[in-house]
Design an enzyme around this catalytic site. Structure first.
Site, mmCIF file in Angstrom:
data_model
loop_
_atom_site.group_PDB
_atom_site.id
_atom_site.type_symbol
_atom_site.label_atom_id
_atom_site.label_comp_id
_atom_site.label_asym_id
_atom_site.label_seq_id
_atom_site.Cartn_x
_atom_site.Cartn_y
_atom_site.Cartn_z
ATOM 1 N N HIS A 90 -33.019 64.220 -29.243
ATOM 2 C CA HIS A 90 -32.595 64.501 -27.865
ATOM 3 C C HIS A 90 -31.444 65.478 -27.682
ATOM 4 C CE1 HIS A 90 -35.083 60.980 -27.385
ATOM 5 N NE2 HIS A 90 -34.947 60.977 -26.085
ATOM 6 N N GLY B 126 -38.193 66.979 -28.533
ATOM 7 C CA GLY B 126 -39.161 65.893 -28.422
ATOM 8 C C GLY B 126 -39.179 65.255 -27.046
ATOM 9 N N HIS B 127 -38.067 65.339 -26.333
ATOM 10 C CA HIS B 127 -38.012 64.832 -24.960
ATOM 11 C C HIS B 127 -37.737 66.009 -24.035
ATOM 12 C CE1 HIS B 127 -37.289 62.594 -21.388
ATOM 13 N NE2 HIS B 127 -37.103 61.424 -21.987
ATOM 14 N N HIS C 50 -45.582 59.425 -23.264
ATOM 15 C CA HIS C 50 -44.413 58.951 -22.539
ATOM 16 C C HIS C 50 -44.395 59.586 -21.152
ATOM 17 C CE1 HIS C 50 -40.056 58.661 -21.637
ATOM 18 N NE2 HIS C 50 -40.025 57.647 -22.486
ATOM 19 N N GLU D 10 -43.701 53.387 -22.942
ATOM 20 C CA GLU D 10 -43.117 53.808 -21.669
ATOM 21 C C GLU D 10 -44.004 54.854 -20.999
ATOM 22 O OE1 GLU D 10 -38.422 53.162 -21.780
ATOM 23 O OE2 GLU D 10 -39.042 54.897 -22.958
ATOM 24 N N GLU E 126 -41.837 53.178 -14.720
ATOM 25 C CA GLU E 126 -40.403 53.431 -14.799
ATOM 26 C C GLU E 126 -39.924 54.274 -13.621
ATOM 27 O OE1 GLU E 126 -37.273 55.703 -17.798
ATOM 28 O OE2 GLU E 126 -39.250 55.127 -18.544
ATOM 29 N N CYS F 278 -37.663 56.465 -13.560
ATOM 30 C CA CYS F 278 -37.530 57.863 -13.973
ATOM 31 C C CYS F 278 -38.862 58.604 -13.924
ATOM 32 C CB CYS F 278 -36.959 57.957 -15.388
ATOM 33 S SG CYS F 278 -35.182 57.707 -15.508
ATOM 34 N N CYS G 96 -30.850 55.385 -18.078
ATOM 35 C CA CYS G 96 -31.337 56.669 -17.576
ATOM 36 C C CYS G 96 -31.722 56.603 -16.110
ATOM 37 C CB CYS G 96 -32.520 57.144 -18.419
ATOM 38 S SG CYS G 96 -33.864 55.947 -18.541
ATOM 39 N N CYS G 97 -32.242 55.461 -15.652
ATOM 40 C CA CYS G 97 -32.788 55.393 -14.295
ATOM 41 C C CYS G 97 -31.744 55.400 -13.188
ATOM 42 C CB CYS G 97 -33.689 54.158 -14.161
ATOM 43 S SG CYS G 97 -35.192 54.230 -15.166
#
Length: 641
Positions: free
Chosen positions: A143, A194-195, A269, A321, A337, A339, A405-406
């Site tokens: 990340h 990757g994200h 994801h 997720e 989620e 997000c 994160c949310c």
């Protein structure tokens, strides 16, 4: 022509910056809750978690506070991203309501990042403070660029709100370093994160700085993803890891299984997918890339026809997720989620950059009013990570999460809602979302002030006043929502033929506008029942209830019987009722149903005689507002037989 102007000229419809739109009404109240409580709550809870200590180079390194998951990843690696979103939220709030103490706190965080940044521009509190010496060794899992992306978005927002450039300059230096390390040159790594997140953030950075190199870097990350030989395989071997020893077993998890232009299934994801598609949409618009546009169209059809909840939530599985199989949309166990719904808003909003199209604006609205803001309590203090469509009474909002994160994601979206309401181009204004607001937009070589007066979403009457600096010719595009069965439109009191001027779900009014011109749009807000595709087995024999953009649910606190004992007859009418004192002011839906309670069943587990039925009154509230009162059951899909 300057570079910034050249970039702008290639775009079709660009969103206004947050300071260009003053928001009132429904969304104004939600923004005020974020400014009054959420923004400072986010900072305090980051501080309590130890995040400030991690970014402070003068403090002892805190070590690993959150356990590793799968041996490689801990949510602590993402802390820079959380600070980025907190800064972004604070920026929007400071623009709306001056708050010297909040501004001082943000300035302190930015100062720490300035001190932490290395001479070559590199910046990552995890790899500088917790695992030094390992930077750029695991782009697949760890990340670095994701965190940078959120810090960039925070930097852009803070500069626009306060005029302070410190964090923006920090992130420009970091991205200049990234452009040296990553790329297709002989001494570079052909890597990508990757994200996904860096892609859409770099587009924002390019727009605010006018630097084409950041737009090109975003395009590189999009183009390189999923190409063979696969970068993540090479990276793992270089670090002595087995490429097959991947916790998620497939690169579908991070959408790098194929080059992006070849993808046609929404997989993996959910948040990563939405961020990727958002970046793809930005690049498709900026570069006129039809290959990306066609891929996005395929992915959009797949999501909206097979993999989306009626609330605009997405990603049914907690395991990844994210996504599972077509039509697999369980209700009680739905992950959905917050997000991910926020990310869908990002994607849909960016698809509108390619031109007004109600498919995308309708979806943006659906996700906003239902799957996204359900994640934030009405008082702005507590949050949902998961957003199920059914609860037996055990699912409740929490104050914080070890992977937080949310909370800042839904907070920053809510506080920036004005930028999603409108689009502006050289010769047009698009009104994507209706809400009481005043926008100052750039069109036709000048500025136009557009005042929107409405009680939407509770009422479908919308009045717009157009006030250009000087008379100007341009097209005003007004969305006619797909859920609306009846609409009327007038300009300066003269009725318009909607059918003749509507294209792609937008009514296009082209004329020479003068100050004081008025437009009146009336949208019928009918109560409707929504039925699911027959292959969604979880919703068989059930219906969801919708009025306008809002999906409704039943809560136990309003209904005196178990919710799954209720049956909504085909001829039952649900009547809207304005309740200004309930849940911050809502329109509820009330009507007659039948109940099949277990009270007459006795001790039998099974029997040949069906349960008795008796009439009951039911009351439904907007889904976004559930779990803001006494705890209890909740149900979206109600039995119809």
């Amino acid at each position: 022509m300057t570079l910034a102007a050249d970039i702008a000229s290639r775009a079709r419809f660009r969103p206004p910056a947050v300071p260009q739109v003053e928001v009132r009404g429904f969304w104004g109240g939600r923004i005020d809750a974020v400014c009054a409580r959420t923004a400072d709550t986010l900072y305090q809870r980051c501080e309590e978690a130890g995040m400030l200590q991690q970014i402070d180079p003068d403090a002892p390194a805190p070590g690993v506070k959150i356990p590793f998951h799968g041996g490689l990843v801990t949510a602590q690696m993402f802390w820079d991203s959380d600070f980025g979103k907190v800064i972004e939220t604070a920026a929007y709030c400071l623009q709306r309501t001056p708050n010297p103490e909040l501004e001082r706190k943000v300035d302190h965080v930015i100062d720490l990042y300035g001190k932490l940044q290395q001479p070559d521009g590199y910046l990552s509190s995890w790899y500088q403070r917790i695992q030094p010496g390992l930077r750029w060794t695991n782009l697949r899992d760890c990340h670095e660029l994701y965190c940078a992306g959120h810090l960039i978005e925070g930097a852009v927002a803070y500069c626009q709100a306060t005029g302070k450039r410190q964090l923006l300059d920090i992130m420009c230096r970091f991205m200049d370093h990234v452009a040296e390390v990553l790329g297709t040159g002989p001494d570079q790594k052909p890597g990508y994160c990757g994200h996904e997140e860096i892609e859409l953030a770099l587009v924002k950075l390019a727009r605010v700085t006018g630097q084409q190199k950041y737009m090109d870097l975003a395009r590189y990350f999009i183009d390189e993803r999923g190409r063979q030989p696969h970068f993540y395989d090479a990276e793992a071997r270089e670090q002595g890891r087995d490429p097959q020893d991947y916790i998620f077993k497939t690169y579908e998890y991070n959408q790098s299984h194929l080059p992006v232009r070849e993808q046609d299934k929404v997989v993996g994801h959910a948040v990563r997918a939405m961020y990727l598609y958002s970046g793809m949409a930005d690049i498709a618009m900026e570069y006129g890339d039809d290959g990306l546009r066609l891929a996005l169209e395929r992915l959009w059809r797949d999501l909206t026809s097979k993999r989306l909840y009626v609330t605009g939530g997405l990603g049914p599985s907690a395991d990844n997720e994210g996504f599972t199989a077509d039509y697999d949309l369980p209700n009680e166990s739905a992950y959905a989620e917050t997000c991910a719904a926020v990310g869908l808003v990002f994607w849909a909003g960016r698809m509108l950059g390619l031109g007004p199209d109600a498919r995308y604006a309708d979806m943006m609205e659906l996700a906003l009013y239902n799957g996204a803001i359900s994640g934030l309590s009405l008082d702005g203090a507590t949050f949902f990570y998961e957003n199920p469509l059914e609860s037996r009474g055990g699912h409740h909002r929490w104050t914080w999460h070890r992977c937080p994160c949310c909370p800042p994601n839904i907070a920053r979206l809510t506080a920036s809602i004005g930028s999603y309401m409108y689009g502006q181009s050289e010769d047009g204004i698009a009104v994507h979302l209706y809400g009481d607001s005043t926008a100052t937009l750039d069109v036709a070589g000048g500025r136009v002030r557009l005042v929107q007066e409405t009680r939407y979403p509770w009422d479908g009457a919308i009045a717009l006043t157009i006030e250009p600096e000087a008379p100007a010719s341009f097209t005003l595009h007004l969305r006619i929502p797909g859920w609306c069965r009846k609409a009327t439109l007038s300009v300066n009191g003269e009725p318009q033929d909607l059918a003749a001027i509507t294209r792609n779900g937008y009514a296009a009014i082209t004329r020479r506008w003068a100050a004081g011109d008025t437009v009146r749009l009336d949208l019928e807000l009918a109560v409707e029942r929504i039925h699911a595709h027959p292959e969604i087995r979880h919703d068989a024999g059930r219906a969801a209830i919708r009025r306008g953009p809002l999906v409704y649910c039943l809560e136990g606190v309003d209904n005196g019987v178990p919710l799954n004992s209720l049956v909504l007859p085909a001829d039952a009418r649900l009547t809207p009722r304005d309740e200004p004192a309930l849940l911050g002011g809502v329109v509820t839906l009330e009507g007659q149903a039948r109940a099949r309670p277990a009270s007459d069943w006795g001790d039998d587990l099974y029997r040949t005689v069906p349960p008795a039925e008796h009439p009951v009154r039911i009351k439904a509230v907007p889904y976004y507002a559930w779990d803001n009162r006494d705890p209890g059951e909740m149900l979206v899909w109600v039995r119809t037989a």
